[in-house]
Write a protein that holds these residues in place. Structure first.
Motif, PDB file in Angstrom:
ATOM      1  N   ARG A  17      34.272  -7.792 -13.814  1.00 51.99           N
ATOM      2  CA  ARG A  17      33.791  -9.176 -13.854  1.00 51.99           C
ATOM      3  C   ARG A  17      34.791 -10.111 -14.529  1.00 51.99           C
ATOM      4  NH1 ARG A  17      27.281  -8.232 -14.349  1.00 51.99           N
ATOM      5  NH2 ARG A  17      27.166  -6.967 -12.461  1.00 51.99           N
ATOM      6  N   LYS A  49      30.330 -24.712 -10.332  1.00 48.95           N
ATOM      7  CA  LYS A  49      29.297 -23.678 -10.241  1.00 48.95           C
ATOM      8  C   LYS A  49      29.909 -22.293 -10.063  1.00 48.95           C
ATOM      9  CE  LYS A  49      25.197 -21.867  -8.171  1.00 48.95           C
ATOM     10  NZ  LYS A  49      24.256 -21.783  -7.072  1.00 48.95           N
ATOM     11  N   VAL A  65      29.073 -19.202 -12.435  1.00 53.35           N
ATOM     12  CA  VAL A  65      28.521 -17.938 -11.923  1.00 53.35           C
ATOM     13  C   VAL A  65      29.375 -16.763 -12.401  1.00 53.35           C
ATOM     14  CG1 VAL A  65      28.211 -16.588  -9.804  1.00 53.35           C
ATOM     15  CG2 VAL A  65      27.325 -18.926  -9.936  1.00 53.35           C
ATOM     16  N   ASP A 119      28.724 -16.285 -16.173  1.00 60.13           N
ATOM     17  CA  ASP A 119      27.449 -15.598 -16.421  1.00 60.13           C
ATOM     18  C   ASP A 119      27.583 -14.111 -16.126  1.00 60.13           C
ATOM     19  OD1 ASP A 119      25.886 -17.696 -17.278  1.00 60.13           O
ATOM     20  OD2 ASP A 119      25.148 -18.211 -15.283  1.00 60.13           O
ATOM     21  N   ALA A 120      28.309 -13.816 -15.056  1.00 62.27           N
ATOM     22  CA  ALA A 120      28.404 -12.423 -14.620  1.00 62.27           C
ATOM     23  C   ALA A 120      29.070 -11.552 -15.682  1.00 62.27           C
ATOM     24  CB  ALA A 120      29.185 -12.338 -13.305  1.00 62.27           C
ATOM     25  N   GLU A 149      26.836 -11.403 -19.386  1.00 63.41           N
ATOM     26  CA  GLU A 149      25.664 -10.535 -19.504  1.00 63.41           C
ATOM     27  C   GLU A 149      26.049  -9.121 -19.970  1.00 63.41           C
ATOM     28  OE1 GLU A 149      22.645 -11.922 -19.246  1.00 63.41           O
ATOM     29  OE2 GLU A 149      21.646 -10.026 -19.694  1.00 63.41           O
ATOM     30  N   THR A 151      26.619 -12.615  -4.715  1.00 59.84           N
ATOM     31  CA  THR A 151      28.010 -12.928  -5.040  1.00 59.84           C
ATOM     32  C   THR A 151      28.916 -11.710  -4.937  1.00 59.84           C
ATOM     33  OG1 THR A 151      27.500 -12.626  -7.372  1.00 59.84           O
ATOM     34  CG2 THR A 151      27.450 -14.872  -6.527  1.00 59.84           C
ATOM     35  N   ARG A 176      18.276 -12.522 -14.705  1.00 60.47           N
ATOM     36  CA  ARG A 176      19.175 -11.959 -15.712  1.00 60.47           C
ATOM     37  C   ARG A 176      19.704 -10.595 -15.266  1.00 60.47           C
ATOM     38  NH1 ARG A 176      17.392 -10.012 -21.661  1.00 60.47           N
ATOM     39  NH2 ARG A 176      19.472  -9.741 -22.490  1.00 60.47           N
ATOM     40  N   GLY A 216      20.282  -9.811 -12.454  1.00 59.03           N
ATOM     41  CA  GLY A 216      21.146 -10.002 -11.288  1.00 59.03           C
ATOM     42  C   GLY A 216      22.491 -10.654 -11.555  1.00 59.03           C
ATOM     43  N   PHE A 217      22.747 -11.086 -12.784  1.00 59.28           N
ATOM     44  CA  PHE A 217      24.034 -11.743 -13.058  1.00 59.28           C
ATOM     45  C   PHE A 217      25.188 -10.839 -12.646  1.00 59.28           C
ATOM     46  CE2 PHE A 217      21.777 -14.458 -16.295  1.00 59.28           C
ATOM     47  CZ  PHE A 217      22.029 -15.647 -15.644  1.00 59.28           C
ATOM     48  N   GLY A 218      26.127 -11.397 -11.913  1.00 64.60           N
ATOM     49  CA  GLY A 218      27.266 -10.612 -11.461  1.00 64.60           C
ATOM     50  C   GLY A 218      27.069 -10.069 -10.055  1.00 64.60           C
ATOM     51  N   VAL A 219      25.829 -10.024  -9.621  1.00 73.92           N
ATOM     52  CA  VAL A 219      25.528  -9.543  -8.274  1.00 73.92           C
ATOM     53  C   VAL A 219      24.973 -10.682  -7.422  1.00 73.92           C
ATOM     54  CG1 VAL A 219      24.242  -7.839  -6.918  1.00 73.92           C
ATOM     55  CG2 VAL A 219      25.054  -7.249  -9.218  1.00 73.92           C
ATOM     56  N   VAL A 220      24.122 -11.480  -8.034  1.00 75.16           N
ATOM     57  CA  VAL A 220      23.587 -12.664  -7.352  1.00 75.16           C
ATOM     58  C   VAL A 220      23.722 -13.867  -8.280  1.00 75.16           C
ATOM     59  CG1 VAL A 220      21.892 -11.374  -5.979  1.00 75.16           C
ATOM     60  CG2 VAL A 220      21.249 -12.227  -8.238  1.00 75.16           C
ATOM     61  N   SER A 221      23.650 -15.043  -7.701  1.00 69.68           N
ATOM     62  CA  SER A 221      23.587 -16.250  -8.530  1.00 69.68           C
ATOM     63  C   SER A 221      22.479 -17.138  -7.984  1.00 69.68           C
ATOM     64  CB  SER A 221      24.925 -16.995  -8.520  1.00 69.68           C
ATOM     65  OG  SER A 221      25.129 -17.590  -7.270  1.00 69.68           O
TER      66      SER A 221
END
Lengths: 378, 418
Positions: free
Chosen positions: A326, A355, A359, A362-363, A366, B72, B193, B195-200
């Protein structure tokens, strides 16, 4: 923003849990050599066959004879979960192992319906505390990161001096180019720098966070002079003060005592900085050089993760893999905005581009939030 | 509160559904959840597993948090794993449990809580979590192109639409409904939460005040125009009508798309209402536009809400009592070759618009067997002639295919990716 200083609790345990699913296999033996401990779970009762075991690996065989889906937990002090097995459907038996290093009083709990605090019972772990050698990897991680902080502090002093000299010489255009560059090392070690109370607002305070009776000084005051109001009669004095303050924080940063948990929290705090200040474009509101700071914060966060890398690799390799992937995606998103000189102006970004950065941020944020738990040996 | 039991529940669902009658066993428990956890009436839990997904024909709750997401990652395995993780968390949350075991405080002081905690002491509040897949999920990214059902296509442009791309579309959707807004928001927040990194998140919408009834046990609510909404809705009791209008039949989806049999199409439309303009409109005009009385909700020319809606019955002037371009006339099955939908919308208010006007309206959600054959012709008819259009504007639009329910040990996405 201010980072939290957390006391580290490395002695608190290496309490790994492994859960295995089986249909009632009771052939393996538990640490005390008397076989697995059977737990009979119904909708209203939780019968644990033995409530004492020796420190080490303890094996439980949980049989759900009730009508509701059940869970079984072993809790330590303060309801910390030492081990759990969930989703035991009626009629099913599941075996799992709990690693308990330290003797003491624990609790077991069945949770029919997977809700509430459960049907509790005391559980005693006997024997000697398993001796823990000082964690060499952890010590090395701290040492590595201190080296990094120290090098960045030196760099900060060099670059700030250059920037201040240009401002004082009235070389506005050159000073503008030097501004985001000077801030780079600062942004990389921001959580450490920020831990020194009053120095942070004097060096990096934005106009809106300047409290009553406090003077607006530091990088952002000079930023405003360079980009908005033009050089003021006191600009040189402000520049001098910035250098004095930076010298002080450099000395402190080089001497700071750190612990592994601060590294973990620092890597997260740097990304939080991006999420709350840079992605909104409010950090460098006059120069719009936010992407420089964004990039440096990310680099600082990575440096902390890199220092912890051996520890993470040993304790949660999958988490490290996720973090690395990530970070790579975030770099790709940032790369799209690099120019020969550095980065695009933040105002040039479209909403969709902002955005995409958010994104990617955020990825990575987490999984990084989980690092402190891994370091503490949750 | 009405007793909320479920329809077509599979065998595995009953175990999770009932969490009652354990008060005595919990006598020794402690902690903040103790009071709430002792006895949970089973009428606050809607079964998660079953023949169909919950949240479609199960009784409409009062609150909704709807979110549309983009995938994503480029790795189908990551998406599959997320759908699995979502299933696990969703099942726990709909049973009133934390998103993960010990999620709120069980991780110890140095761990980041796995559950965000704002629903810790709350009961399940009839939470349902419904998942759907958008047309864009079936492009070439995840090898799903052959699995796309024929009916899963973007909706065509309708006359008068003012669609905001930032409120439209999405690869996936999650609809969380509950009788407590905190429970619905908690559910979406925790799934996002995970899904962060997989979906947005692409867009989301909060809704309050259900604007339709999905069961005869529910009274008909009112929309923000003050009119009863959903009187003529397909109801969960109408077994044959559900098969005809709501559930995708096996014969509809042959070949790669067979995973959708037993599922349903979800159409979401954000309909902004020009509230202030409407409020300055006479009662007579309002009733003529809708085609029903404001007080009773009776079809014009009739007395009671459930009286037959007779589009030919003349009024005092000899013309039809219900104007031919009234909303209920145009939306009536008799004018649409028998087309009906299961509506499950909510009122929304997103504050004010900066001009001093309410940014409010109806978040229209409807479930149907085929969006192209049901919603599209209906909306075409409405968009062209409905006098209500003077007072509303469609600002967001999306369509999703909601897979059927899942059985014991199954997870979301399993049939799609198999």
């Amino acid at each position: 923003m201010r980072t939290h200083t957390l006391a580290v609790a490395l002695t608190a345990a290496v309490l790994a849990t492994t859960v295995a699913c089986s249909s009632g296999d009771a052939s393996s033996t538990s640490a005390d050599g008397t076989g697995p401990i059977t737990v009979d779970a119904t909708d209203t009762t939780c019968t644990v066959a033995r409530t004492e075991a020796a420190a080490g690996t303890i094996e439980f065989t949980v049989r759900n004879t009730g009508s509701k889906v059940n869970e079984f937990y072993v809790y330590g002090e303060g309801d910390q979960i030492i081990g759990e097995v969930e989703n035991i459907t009626p009629g099913l038996t599941r075996t799992f192992h709990v690693e308990v290093a330290n003797p003491g009083t624990y609790e077991t709990a069945c949770k029919p319906g997977m809700k509430g605090t459960g049907i509790r019972g005391d559980f005693t772990v006997t024997g000697a505390t398993s001796s823990q050698a000082p964690d060499a990897a952890m010590t090395a991680a701290v040492a590595d990161y201190r080296t990094f902080v120290s090098a960045q502090a030196d760099e900060l002093l060099v670059r700030t001096t250059e920037f201040v000299d240009l401002v004082k010489a009235g070389k506005v255009e050159e000073a503008k180019k030097a501004f985001p560059v000077a801030r780079g090392p600062w942004e990389r070690i921001e959580p450490v720098a920020e831990s020194f109370g009053d120095l942070d607002p004097m060096i990096d305070g934005r106009e809106d966070v300047v409290e009553e009776g406090m003077e607006f000084t530091g990088f952002h005051r000079l930023e405003k002079d360079l980009w908005v109001s033009g050089l003021q009669p006191d600009t040189s004095a402000i520049a001098d003060k910035l250098l004095v303050d930076v010298k002080e924080i450099v000395a402190k940063a080089k001497a700071v005592e750190l612990n592994p948990l601060q590294l973990a929290n620092g890597s997260k705090a740097l990304l939080d900085e991006v999420a709350t200040g840079k992605i909104t474009g409010e950090e460098d509101r006059y120069s719009h050089t936010d992407l420089y700071d964004f990039d440096e914060n990310v680099k600082g966060s990575k440096a902390a993760i890199d220092a912890l890398r051996p520890v993470l690799k040993a304790r949660d390799a999958a988490l490290l893999t996720t973090i690395d992937a990530r970070f790579a995606s975030l770099d790709t998103a940032l790369d799209a905005h690099r120019t020969d000189a550095g980065f695009e102006s933040y105002t040039a970004l479209t909403q969709a581009e902002v955005k995409a950065l958010a994104v990617a941020l955020d990825a990575v944020s987490e999984p990084i939030s989980k690092v402190s738990g891994v370091v503490a040996g949750k | 509160m009405t007793r909320r039991r479920l329809l077509g529940v599979g065998a595995g669902a009953a175990a999770l559904g009932a969490v009652a009658g354990v008060g005595g066993a919990y006598a020794a428990q402690r902690g903040p959840a103790a009071l709430a956890a002792g006895v949970v009436p089973d009428d606050q839990v809607v079964a998660f597993r079953g023949e169909h997904q919950a949240g479609i024909t199960t009784p409409a709750q009062d609150r909704m948090h709807f979110v549309a997401l983009d995938v994503t990652t480029k790795d189908p395995a990551e998406l599959r794993d997320l759908l699995k993780a979502w299933t696990r968390a969703a099942e726990r949350m709909t049973a009133g449990a934390e998103a993960a075991p010990g999620g709120v405080v069980g991780g110890g002081p140095y761990g980041v809580p796995e559950d965000t905690g704002e629903a810790y002491d709350l009961d399940a509040a009839d939470l349902t979590i419904t998942i759907g897949y958008g047309p864009s999920l079936f492009d070439d990214r995840f090898g799903l192109a052959d699995k796309r059902p024929e009916g899963l296509r973007d909706l065509p442009a309708f006359v008068g639409d003012d669609l905001d791309p930032a409120r439209s579309g999405g690869d996936l959707c999650i609809q969380a409904c509950a009788n407590d807004p905190q429970v619905a928001v908690h559910a979406v927040r925790n799934l996002v939460r995970l899904g962060f990194g997989v979906v947005s998140v692409r867009w989301s919408q909060l809704g309050f005040g259900r604007t339709s009834s999905t069961s005869r046990s529910q009274t008909t609510p009112r929309n923000l125009f003050g009119f009863k909404d959903g009187t003529n809705n397909v109801k969960s009791e109408d077994g044959a009508a559900l098969d005809e209008h709501v559930w995708v039949q096996p014969s509809d989806v042959t070949g790669g798309a067979s995973w959708l049999a037993g599922g349903s199409y979800l159409v979401a439309r954000r309909i902004r209402m020009h509230i202030e303009v409407w409020d300055r409109t006479t009662l007579q005009e309002q009733e003529q536009v809708i085609g029903r009385t404001k007080g009773e909700g009776a079809p014009l020319g009739q007395k009671a809400e459930f009286d037959t809606l007779d589009l030919d019955k003349p009024g005092a002037d000899g013309k039809p009592a219900i104007p031919v371009d009234a909303h209920v006339a145009l939306a009536h099955e008799s004018r649409l070759n028998g087309i009906r939908l299961l509506r499950r919308g909510y009122n929304f208010t997103d504050g004010s618009d900066g001009l001093g006007h309410l940014d409010a309206g109806l978040f229209f959600i409807a479930f149907m067997r085929d969006a192209q054959r049901q919603f599209v012709p209906m909306q075409k008819a409405l968009a062209a002639e409905d006098t209500l259009n003077e007072y509303i504007e469609h600002t967001g639009s999306a369509v999703f295919a909601c897979p059927p329910g899942i059985g014991p040990d199954e997870h979301w996405g399993q049939a799609l990716f198999s």
